[in-house]
Design a protein around this motif. Structure first.
Motif, PDB file in Angstrom:
ATOM      1  N   GLU A 125       0.860  -1.185   0.000  1.00 35.66           N
ATOM      2  CA  GLU A 125       0.000   0.000   0.000  1.00 35.66           C
ATOM      3  C   GLU A 125       0.892   1.230   0.000  1.00 35.66           C
ATOM      4  N   SER A 126       0.413   2.306  -0.646  1.00 36.93           N
ATOM      5  CA  SER A 126       1.201   3.527  -0.720  1.00 36.93           C
ATOM      6  C   SER A 126       1.470   4.112   0.674  1.00 36.93           C
ATOM      7  N   GLU A 127       0.527   3.943   1.589  1.00 33.97           N
ATOM      8  CA  GLU A 127       0.687   4.495   2.935  1.00 33.97           C
ATOM      9  C   GLU A 127       1.832   3.804   3.671  1.00 33.97           C
ATOM     10  N   ASP A 128       1.889   2.469   3.576  1.00 38.11           N
ATOM     11  CA  ASP A 128       2.983   1.729   4.235  1.00 38.11           C
ATOM     12  C   ASP A 128       4.333   2.070   3.623  1.00 38.11           C
ATOM     13  N   LEU A 129       4.348   2.207   2.297  1.00 39.49           N
ATOM     14  CA  LEU A 129       5.588   2.562   1.617  1.00 39.49           C
ATOM     15  C   LEU A 129       6.094   3.930   2.070  1.00 39.49           C
ATOM     16  N   GLU A 130       5.167   4.883   2.168  1.00 43.56           N
ATOM     17  CA  GLU A 130       5.559   6.234   2.555  1.00 43.56           C
ATOM     18  C   GLU A 130       6.086   6.269   3.993  1.00 43.56           C
TER      19      GLU A 130
ATOM     20  N   HIS B 237      14.582   7.261   6.108  1.00 47.22           N
ATOM     21  CA  HIS B 237      15.219   8.516   5.701  1.00 47.22           C
ATOM     22  C   HIS B 237      15.574   9.349   6.929  1.00 47.22           C
ATOM     23  N   THR B 238      14.700   9.327   7.932  1.00 47.89           N
ATOM     24  CA  THR B 238      14.978  10.043   9.181  1.00 47.89           C
ATOM     25  C   THR B 238      16.183   9.453   9.891  1.00 47.89           C
ATOM     26  N   LEU B 239      16.244   8.121   9.951  1.00 48.06           N
ATOM     27  CA  LEU B 239      17.357   7.445  10.619  1.00 48.06           C
ATOM     28  C   LEU B 239      18.680   7.723   9.912  1.00 48.06           C
ATOM     29  N   LYS B 240      18.624   7.800   8.611  1.00 49.20           N
ATOM     30  CA  LYS B 240      19.835   8.070   7.842  1.00 49.20           C
ATOM     31  C   LYS B 240      20.466   9.397   8.265  1.00 49.20           C
ATOM     32  N   GLY B 241      19.626  10.397   8.506  1.00 46.13           N
ATOM     33  CA  GLY B 241      20.154  11.705   8.872  1.00 46.13           C
ATOM     34  C   GLY B 241      20.448  11.875  10.347  1.00 46.13           C
ATOM     35  N   SER B 242      19.640  11.257  11.202  1.00 51.72           N
ATOM     36  CA  SER B 242      19.772  11.512  12.640  1.00 51.72           C
ATOM     37  C   SER B 242      20.809  10.628  13.333  1.00 51.72           C
ATOM     38  N   SER B 243      20.970   9.390  12.874  1.00 49.48           N
ATOM     39  CA  SER B 243      21.852   8.444  13.575  1.00 49.48           C
ATOM     40  C   SER B 243      23.278   8.959  13.729  1.00 49.48           C
ATOM     41  N   PRO B 244      23.922   9.440  12.657  1.00 45.69           N
ATOM     42  CA  PRO B 244      25.312   9.896  12.820  1.00 45.69           C
ATOM     43  C   PRO B 244      25.463  11.074  13.773  1.00 45.69           C
ATOM     44  N   ILE B 245      24.418  11.879  13.917  1.00 46.37           N
ATOM     45  CA  ILE B 245      24.488  13.036  14.810  1.00 46.37           C
ATOM     46  C   ILE B 245      24.793  12.588  16.234  1.00 46.37           C
TER      47      ILE B 245
ATOM     48  N   ALA C 270      20.704   2.457   7.447  1.00 45.69           N
ATOM     49  CA  ALA C 270      19.518   3.201   7.007  1.00 45.69           C
ATOM     50  C   ALA C 270      19.726   3.739   5.590  1.00 45.69           C
ATOM     51  N   GLU C 271      20.931   4.190   5.301  1.00 50.32           N
ATOM     52  CA  GLU C 271      21.244   4.681   3.960  1.00 50.32           C
ATOM     53  C   GLU C 271      21.117   3.561   2.925  1.00 50.32           C
ATOM     54  N   ASP C 272      21.546   2.339   3.295  1.00 47.17           N
ATOM     55  CA  ASP C 272      21.395   1.189   2.388  1.00 47.17           C
ATOM     56  C   ASP C 272      19.918   0.933   2.080  1.00 47.17           C
ATOM     57  N   LEU C 273      19.070   1.079   3.113  1.00 49.80           N
ATOM     58  CA  LEU C 273      17.627   0.886   2.901  1.00 49.80           C
ATOM     59  C   LEU C 273      17.051   1.991   2.011  1.00 49.80           C
ATOM     60  N   VAL C 274      17.520   3.208   2.229  1.00 49.63           N
ATOM     61  CA  VAL C 274      17.040   4.320   1.393  1.00 49.63           C
ATOM     62  C   VAL C 274      17.342   4.045  -0.074  1.00 49.63           C
ATOM     63  N   HIS C 275      18.550   3.567  -0.354  1.00 49.24           N
ATOM     64  CA  HIS C 275      18.918   3.253  -1.741  1.00 49.24           C
ATOM     65  C   HIS C 275      18.038   2.149  -2.316  1.00 49.24           C
ATOM     66  N   LEU C 276      17.628   1.224  -1.447  1.00 46.94           N
ATOM     67  CA  LEU C 276      16.776   0.124  -1.914  1.00 46.94           C
ATOM     68  C   LEU C 276      15.368   0.594  -2.271  1.00 46.94           C
ATOM     69  N   TRP C 277      14.907   1.626  -1.564  1.00 47.52           N
ATOM     70  CA  TRP C 277      13.494   2.010  -1.701  1.00 47.52           C
ATOM     71  C   TRP C 277      13.272   3.372  -2.356  1.00 47.52           C
ATOM     72  N   GLU C 278      14.318   4.100  -2.683  1.00 45.95           N
ATOM     73  CA  GLU C 278      14.099   5.451  -3.200  1.00 45.95           C
ATOM     74  C   GLU C 278      13.404   5.455  -4.568  1.00 45.95           C
ATOM     75  N   TRP C 279      13.461   4.352  -5.285  1.00 45.20           N
ATOM     76  CA  TRP C 279      12.775   4.288  -6.581  1.00 45.20           C
ATOM     77  C   TRP C 279      11.267   4.431  -6.425  1.00 45.20           C
ATOM     78  N   THR C 280      10.751   4.063  -5.233  1.00 42.83           N
ATOM     79  CA  THR C 280       9.298   4.157  -5.024  1.00 42.83           C
ATOM     80  C   THR C 280       8.819   5.602  -4.936  1.00 42.83           C
ATOM     81  N   GLN C 281       9.723   6.528  -4.656  1.00 42.75           N
ATOM     82  CA  GLN C 281       9.316   7.926  -4.490  1.00 42.75           C
ATOM     83  C   GLN C 281       8.998   8.609  -5.814  1.00 42.75           C
TER      84      GLN C 281
END
Length: 582
Positions: free
Chosen positions: A53-58, A65-73, A83-94
């Motif tokens: 479902e689009s809602e689950d994907l979003e 995407h949040t974890l990618k930015g906040s974790s290193p801080i 988290a960045e690896d997951l973003v690369h896997l799923w960014e095509w859905t955007q």
């Protein structure tokens, strides 16, 4: 220092402390939220796999995407990378149009992304586990909070071809103060076993291309490794596998999946039992150092290692001087305290890689890996200086000081352990014969250094004539490892008396002394040649650097001349040359 500077420094420290507190608080909050986000990610991934479902994907994409930015801080770089690896896997859905209804295409890339996301989520869960443990350890302030496993300070070998699990276990064990080496296959494990000494091996049974059983065979065939504790990890809960492993020598068998706490408890129990057994079987009960039984086993391992990776190794045989007199005069209880004191002093001045054992009575033996004969002599000379400088025991308000005699022998190819020990023992006996309180090199290689061997047999003698007692002591300490007998004279008159009754092969002579200076003594010896029994070489020492004094000394009969201050290394070289020891 100005008050303003002090105030600025104080303010800077306060700011640093405040920043540290803020960071720790932020890390705690992050971990609390992270565990919730992990649950949400797993829930959304399960829903996407069942009916995208689009809602689950979003929501899934928003979290990663949040974890990618906040974790290193907050310092969690590995979590951010996952988290960045997951973003690369799923960014095509955007960039795709998802119109409300489920995406039910049979060959949809969504299913591939789901499968590739599962191991990454498992790694994230492991990262959470480690982060939580690190945070708990940071909060523990006193040493009593250290884990039981950490108290043993052990070195472990982990053999597993699962990179994720291997990395996780390594980091968890390191948090428990274990030194951990990793191997992804049997060949790598064998190489490490030949290079290092381990307290325990953790072995995965099901590996490729070789199974863990191959390592069993290697351990079984090597007499130095057959008693090494071994824990088997296996994904198969099969009775026959367990029985086979125990028959082959495994000490424990853990089935995957397992909780780390259980594995750590099993490792601790096994290591503790092994160390208790070692304490009883391989330790001298009086001094706490290793006994002869352990030395015999361990020295074979060292020689096998040298056979594979050539390096020098030297052996030292030590005997306490006049120990029987201590026992007879003060009693065996004082003798025991002296033995304990010397053993302690030896331990604290040796490397962790050196092997110290009590050989029996008042005798100790030390194996020094990666150490040449000359280096071993230098090490033992330093230790003997420390023994001379302070008492080793105290009883009833009385302190007890000792000296020891030691023989040093370097191992050579083809030499048996018995021959090696005998060489060091013989050298120690020569040290006793030449006056005790000294280090003697074994005449191992007459064909390589015949002059040195001959010198030991002939017991060449050196007379040091100097009115400075500190300099006499320094010279003696630096030269006593040579195969010579050293005698002292505090002035020229005393030296003259010694010349009339004894023969010396060489003399270190101070030029400026009370009563009878060195130049006058040389002149008298030149006039009365009968005072010197045989040929004697003279090394003149003087604080005068004038060329006239040098010429005068050489004209009087000195064979060499050095001005103070001088290099001890250079002086030793000149003495060896004068006494024909090189």
């Amino acid at each position: 220092m100005s008050n303003n500077y002090l105030e600025t420094t104080k303010d800077s420290k306060s700011e640093a402390d405040r920043d540290e507190r803020i960071l720790k608080t932020g890390r705690k909050l992050f971990i609390r939220e992270f565990v919730k986000q992990l649950k949400q990610l797993q829930s959304h991934l399960d829903a996407i796999q069942a009916a995208p479902e689009s809602e689950d994907l979003e929501r899934f994409y928003r979290i990663i995407h949040t974890l990618k930015g906040s974790s290193p801080i907050f310092g969690y770089v590995r979590i951010g990378k996952l988290a960045e690896d997951l973003v690369h896997l799923w960014e095509w859905t955007q960039s795709m149009e998802v119109e409300g209804a489920a995406i039910l295409l049979p060959n949809s890339p969504i299913q591939e992304s789901v499968e590739r996301s599962k191991p990454i989520l498992r790694q994230m869960n492991m990262e959470y586990d480690i982060a939580l443990t690190e945070m708990q350890l940071d909060e523990q302030q006193d040493s009593s909070s250290a884990s039981m496993l950490g108290s043993l300070k052990s070195r472990l070998l982990l053999v597993d071809d699962d990179e994720v699990l291997r990395s996780y276990l390594t980091r968890r064990l390191q948090l428990d103060d274990c030194v951990v080496d990793e191997a992804a296959d049997v060949d790598s494990a064998i190489k490490l076993l030949r290079q290092h000494t381990y307290d325990l091996v953790i072995l995965d049974l099901m590996m490729h291309p070789q199974s863990g059983y191959e390592l069993f065979e290697f351990l079984k065939e090597d007499p130095t490794l057959k008693w090494l504790p071994l824990i088997v990890l296996s994904g198969r809960n099969d009775l026959q596998d367990k029985v086979r492993c125990f028959h082959l020598g495994a000490d424990d068998y853990v089935t995957k999946p397992f909780q780390y706490e259980e594995l750590a408890a099993r490792i601790y129990g096994l290591l503790k039992r092994t160390k208790n057994f070692e304490q009883l079987a391989f330790r001298d009960p009086l001094t706490g150092v290793f006994n002869r039984r352990y030395f015999d086993l361990q020295i074979e391992m060292e020689l096998q290692r040298i056979d594979r990776y050539p390096a020098p190794i030297s052996l030292v045989f030590i005997d306490i001087d006049c120990f029987k007199k201590i026992n007879d005069t003060y009693g065996h209880h004082v003798g025991d305290l002296v033995l304990q004191g010397l053993a302690h002093l030896l331990q604290v001045n040796l490397r962790s890689t050196d092997l110290l054992a009590r050989f029996g009575g008042e005798e100790f033996v030390i194996a020094l890996p990666s150490t040449s004969l000359e280096q071993a002599i230098a090490t033992m000379r330093d230790i003997l200086d420390k023994v001379r400088s302070k008492p080793v025991a105290q009883y009833g308000g009385q302190v007890f000081s000792i000296t020891f005699s030691a023989g040093v022998s370097e191992w050579r190819t083809g030499m048996t352990v018995g021959e090696w020990v005998s060489k060091a023992d013989e050298a120690m006996y020569q040290a006793k014969q030449q006056g005790r309180n000294r280090i003697m090199a074994a005449s191992l290689l007459d064909e390589v250094n015949p002059k040195l061997a001959a010198a030991q047999t002939q017991k060449k003698s050196l007379l040091i004539v100097d009115d400075d007692p500190i300099l006499r002591a320094i010279l003696t300490s630096h030269l006593e490892h040579l195969p010579i007998t050293i005698t002292h004279a505090a002035d020229g008159e005393k030296a003259l008396e010694l010349f009339q009754s004894q023969h010396f092969d060489a003399c270190i002579l101070d030029g400026m002394m009370p009563k009878l200076d060195g130049f006058t003594l040389l002149e008298q010896l030149k006039k009365d040649a009968h005072l010197i029994q045989g040929e004697m070489k003279v090394l003149m020492l003087s604080g005068k650097k004038k060329e006239d004094d040098v010429v005068r000394g050489l004209h009087m009969g000195a064979d060499d001349y050095m001005t103070k201050p001088f290099s001890l290394v250079e002086l030793e070289t000149r003495v060896k040359k004068l006494m024909n020891l090189v």
